[in-house]
Design a protein around this motif. Structure first.
Motif, PDB file in Angstrom:
ATOM      1  N   GLU A  52      20.562  47.107  20.100  1.00  0.00           N
ATOM      2  CA  GLU A  52      20.093  47.180  19.208  1.00  0.00           C
ATOM      3  C   GLU A  52      18.734  46.833  19.367  1.00  0.00           C
ATOM      4  O   GLU A  52      17.401  47.120  19.324  1.00  0.00           O
ATOM      5  CB  GLU A  52      19.750  46.957  17.844  1.00  0.00           C
ATOM      6  N   LEU A  53      18.297  45.425  20.070  1.00  0.00           N
ATOM      7  CA  LEU A  53      17.135  44.949  20.897  1.00  0.00           C
ATOM      8  C   LEU A  53      16.642  45.682  21.185  1.00  0.00           C
ATOM      9  O   LEU A  53      15.520  46.157  22.266  1.00  0.00           O
ATOM     10  CB  LEU A  53      17.035  43.586  21.759  1.00  0.00           C
ATOM     11  N   LEU A  81      19.591  42.890  12.678  1.00  0.00           N
ATOM     12  CA  LEU A  81      18.752  41.316  13.395  1.00  0.00           C
ATOM     13  C   LEU A  81      18.701  41.266  14.627  1.00  0.00           C
ATOM     14  O   LEU A  81      17.605  40.618  15.546  1.00  0.00           O
ATOM     15  CB  LEU A  81      20.012  40.032  12.635  1.00  0.00           C
ATOM     16  N   SER A  82      19.775  41.882  15.487  1.00  0.00           N
ATOM     17  CA  SER A  82      19.592  41.946  16.674  1.00  0.00           C
ATOM     18  C   SER A  82      18.222  42.704  17.374  1.00  0.00           C
ATOM     19  O   SER A  82      17.981  42.393  18.134  1.00  0.00           O
ATOM     20  CB  SER A  82      20.916  42.720  17.692  1.00  0.00           C
ATOM     21  N   LEU A  84      15.632  42.247  15.895  1.00  0.00           N
ATOM     22  CA  LEU A  84      14.309  42.053  14.790  1.00  0.00           C
ATOM     23  C   LEU A  84      12.856  41.410  15.675  1.00  0.00           C
ATOM     24  O   LEU A  84      11.590  41.405  15.838  1.00  0.00           O
ATOM     25  CB  LEU A  84      15.017  40.789  13.933  1.00  0.00           C
TER      26      LEU A  84
END
Lengths: 606, 606
Positions: A52-53, A81-82, A84
């Motif tokens: 996701e990052l 969250l990943s 963010l």
């Protein structure tokens, strides 16, 4: 289209209407059902990322090149969250990004169920949403299908107006509820509401100041790009015909081959005469200023407010007087309209002293003083050029760019690892933009043969290396230069030059392409440690006009660096200079190009 | 030690005192200076990770095996946010984790300077700290050297007491200020303050209830492990000598080869008779309950509160009556002391029906019904076994473990990608724990020859794949099994079985080891698609007793899965079962082992 469509479909159609053609992200069990609807939207594509990052970085790169939001989809908690840190980077650098989070169903949330990805025995499923509050400009917390379409429209508009991240929280069950397809017939108005009176006052103040100046100059900075004012900026230069300067972050934004381009005004850390030429102007018009340490020679670019006009995103400041409630793009358009079609004055250009000559020009191995100008002659009009934070972002700035080079780095936020996934997004965007131009038959010179080129370092690449797999899977013909200097050289320069914590995992990049089933790995991997080797590689047809993704590994000494990076650190003071010297960093210009005594003198107006 | 030491050094010494021997993280320019002090602490090591999320996962794995905090160091903004999802996972699963953030200097913060990694033109450098508020149990926001040592001590203590993440925010300049080394002479008291009266009331209520029960049983769950009560739990079983059950997340916590181990009580999703045996008990003592969907057969384990005792971390509940202000570990120790040294009653064990027989036993290729028992016979006492979320975590649970297998998965938080870096941390911890045991000459049977084994899937591995490089660099002899089923099979089972978004980047794992300069890559990579191939691999000496990191790739059909995973989804209802059937998932047990009519019946007490 008429009748009923799902809310998920509505969201995708809306994004597609404002110019989004590709969605990035990672599937998860709270977004799968509405990912299906992506395929229902004509010409809307999905590119799944390796995490996701990386997805957030890719969307960031896409937005920078296309000027429309980059969009990512993640799942409840673990996914959102990943991503963010990537979203925060978009916030820092005013990049349009829409983060869609597939949430647990409303029933699960209301009952505080211990669904996986949650925290605690009576979980608040909105806690991740709360964590992101400061890291976005707006959020649509969708709950009711009646208000959801308006909320989606609102945050899409905010994304354009604020030029930064907005979030959409979409409970899985809600995504399947239906809305009226006719809602799509009214386009979202993404243009700002301009306060005409305020704008005219501001523009008049600018033109008045300009007309009374003898040697005005323009300093263009990154936010002009972010607020989609590139074409207005270019028009302004043509009309003003005065000396102009770039910053690290605005390189390439206007045509540097123009006669009136003076150079990169980076405070004390610059080529001879550039700072002095800037300081010698009696009025500096600054567009979209972003004076972070890494974009101002460590805060050493001193602007005298009494001689400066700032055109900021939502405010104009003329010699200390504020004109609020304006919009950068609109101000520049109105300013352009108020100026004569061709300049009425004779151009006056400062003449600069000769550039410095590095003392390691004779080296056979690849030196940083040789590398950056050499790489730049490989770049051609129409290219997208992405630089990673660290050595490369400083090195690449040290050149005159060909015209129409779309250059991006993440200098302010500076999250290493950004550049590789951002390049994926940038290339996807470049293909879409160039294709659209071709279709409109108004192709600009050279853009049709553009390539996307990434220059990164070994330390940064490791952070997000798996995204090269996504590039290969998508068949993208990106060229990647890896500066292999055996660890975090930028960190070594700051502290711990020889400490083990600045070492990284040794990596044999020859195996990267076959790892991800590259179709022609042997012919597409190249490695050079000497200038001669690199010259040969840069002449290869597959590197010049790639048919597949190419990797060029550049082996350079651990303690060599771009002088601009050394200068950025050396400008901090005597202790930093002593450290660099004692640890043995290569200083090919002597004193990192920082001239003693505060000036090279001799700037003359032609 | 006496005299003055830096605050940075003080922090490392304190962590080392409570059992931390390795620090994980990524260097950044706001932590470099105090990373130096790590090397000043005797026997304290640094392992740099490839990125910050991986570092957080590694620290999580370390903490689970060692029972002391895993510690990570990140840098201002970019680093701390990248780690956040890993920290949230530790919060969700009650794993002891200390996140140390190297912040900008206090002067930079007070002046709101636009230092790189910040957001906005007048940045609040504490905004990332604020984002993490809900995702930790405590934070030391260090600012004043006078109070900083106490603050550090306080959060270390909180980390142990709450068993979860705490943060330390350390401005770079503050880290270099000095404190009195004598402060180190008073150890941090990490033991909870026990309310003896409350505890005795609770323990009496437990023993009273036990003594009046005819067929008591024990259900052990994950929080008993997290609150460091494994040895108390093991002692309790010896003393009670009643049937005991595990959950997915507590597998291996006590010796499953004991006669009184009944099985994995996972609600409706279990082997025949296990649920019925649990339900037939007239009193269930539940230790450290964590009833998430993924740890309770999708909430299908129905406990009758009037027949249940819960020993929770800070509360005991006996048949619906709460006894608050207790501590799990202390309650169990006191309970053990109150029980006779050897059981006074005759053990009574329920007899279970025969297990189900898969219908694809004859297949030549690797099937999931064959794979998991076969892999388990490779595992031996003393091993650390890490499972990734998805197919593997469900598959691995379907076996009786050898004694002393330290098994960990992240079933509740379920962030895919966790397992690979967690395995790095787990192996580092295993080596430290086993070395300490050897030195103390009280080695338990088999632990000296333990290995660390990771079982992951292709989709999950891609997320954090670069951490295999860190393992190789550190010379760790981990064995990695990769279940290659061509994408996100767990997602396919939920939705979009054939949708492209569930595909991943095809990867040729043969190139992974040479990519990271593995010393013996050819002999250390193994690939099997048939049972025969895998049998041969598992007999190889280098796989049984590895001298280097080993990879075993297991090629399995895309739509085959562990029946427990299918069962977990099928238990949701008719629609889910229909979907699985229509999409062609392999259902080797028929109806995913969910017996019609709600029970196999026939549980008898021996």
């Amino acid at each position: 289209m008429s009748g009923k469509i799902t809310l998920g479909r509505y969201m995708w159609e809306r994004l597609h209407q404002v110019g989004v053609d590709t969605i990035f992200g990672v599937p998860g069990d709270f977004n799968l059902q509405f990912l299906d609807s992506i395929y229902e939207v004509k010409d809307l594509k999905w590119i799944g990322n390796q995490n996701e990052l990386n997805a957030a970085y890719a969307a960031d790169g896409y937005a920078r090149i296309k000027g429309v939001p980059g969009v990512i989809v993640t799942t409840h908690g673990v996914g959102e969250l990943s991503a963010l840190n990537g979203v925060a980077g978009a916030m820092s650098e005013n990049v349009k990004l829409i983060h869609i989070v597939g949430q647990t169903t409303r029933a699960m949330q209301e009952k505080h169920m211990m669904i996986h990805h949650s925290i605690g025995s009576k979980p608040d499923h909105q806690m991740y949403n709360k964590a992101a509050t400061g890291l976005r400009f707006a959020a649509a917390e969708l709950w009711d299908v009646k208000t959801a379409p308006k909320e989606i429209d609102r945050v899409i508009k905010e994304c354009f107006l604020q030029s930064g991240p907005v979030n959409v929280y979409l409970p899985l069950d809600l995504s399947a509820e239906e809305v009226d397809a006719d809602l799509l017939k009214t386009p979202i108005d993404i243009s700002p509401k301009v306060d005409t009176a305020a704008e005219q006052k501001a523009v008049k103040a600018i033109t008045d100041a300009l007309s009374s100046a003898k040697h005005p100059a323009v300093l263009i900075d990154a936010l002009a790009h972010r607020f989609n004012a590139t074409s207005e900026t270019r028009e302004l230069f043509k009309k003003l015909n005065v000396p102009f300067f770039s910053t690290n972050m605005s390189k390439g934004l206007v045509d540097e081959t123009e006669e009136m381009y003076i150079g990169l005004w980076n405070g004390e850390v610059g080529t001879p005469g550039v700072k002095e030429a800037g300081m010698a102007s009696d009025l500096v018009l600054v567009l979209g200023y972003l004076p972070a340490d890494t974009n101002s020679g460590g805060f050493s670019r001193k602007l005298d407010d009494s001689k400066t006009i700032y055109v900021n995103p939502f405010e104009v400041i003329v010699k200390g007087t504020s004109y609020p409630n304006t919009h950068l793009k609109s101000v520049l358009a109105t300013l352009n309209n108020s100026l004569p079609q061709t300049p009425t004055h004779k151009a006056s250009k400062p003449q600069l002293p000769a550039p410095r000559v590095p003392n390691d020009l004779d080296a056979k191995h690849i030196t940083q003083s040789w590398l950056w100008p050499r790489l730049m002659s490989y770049i051609r009009p129409g290219d997208v050029l992405i630089s990673e934070t660290g050595t490369t972002s400083f090195g690449l700035c040290d050149n005159i760019f060909p015209s129409n080079v779309r250059f991006q780095g993440q200098n302010y936020y500076g999250s290493i690892g950004w550049a590789t996934p951002a390049t994926l997004g940038a290339e996807v965007a470049r293909l879409e933009v160039d294709q659209a131009r071709k279709e409109e038959e108004k192709e600009e010179q050279g853009t049709g043969q553009g390539r996307t080129v990434l220059v990164t370092g070994d330390g940064s690449l490791a952070m997000t290396i798996q995204e090269i797999g996504t590039m290969i899977k998508a068949g993208l013909k990106i060229v990647i230069f890896i500066v292999n200097n055996d660890g975090y050289t930028v960190e070594r320069m700051i502290w711990g030059a020889k400490q083990a914590y600045n070492d990284i995992v040794p990596t044999n990049y020859a195996h990267l392409l076959p790892l991800f089933h590259h179709p022609d790995p042997e012919r597409s991997f190249h490695k050079a440690a000497t200038k001669e080797e690199l010259e040969k590689i840069l002449e290869k047809e597959e590197v010049k006009n790639p048919e597949n993704l190419q990797i060029v590994e550049l082996v350079v000494p651990k303690l060599d660096t771009a002088w601009r990076l050394g200068g950025q650190l050396a400008v901090r003071g005597e202790a930093a200079r002593k450290y660099l010297k004692e640890e043995g960093f290569v200083d090919a210009l002597g004193n990192w190009g920082l001239d003693e005594g505060g000036g090279v003198g001799g700037v003359k107006w032609a």
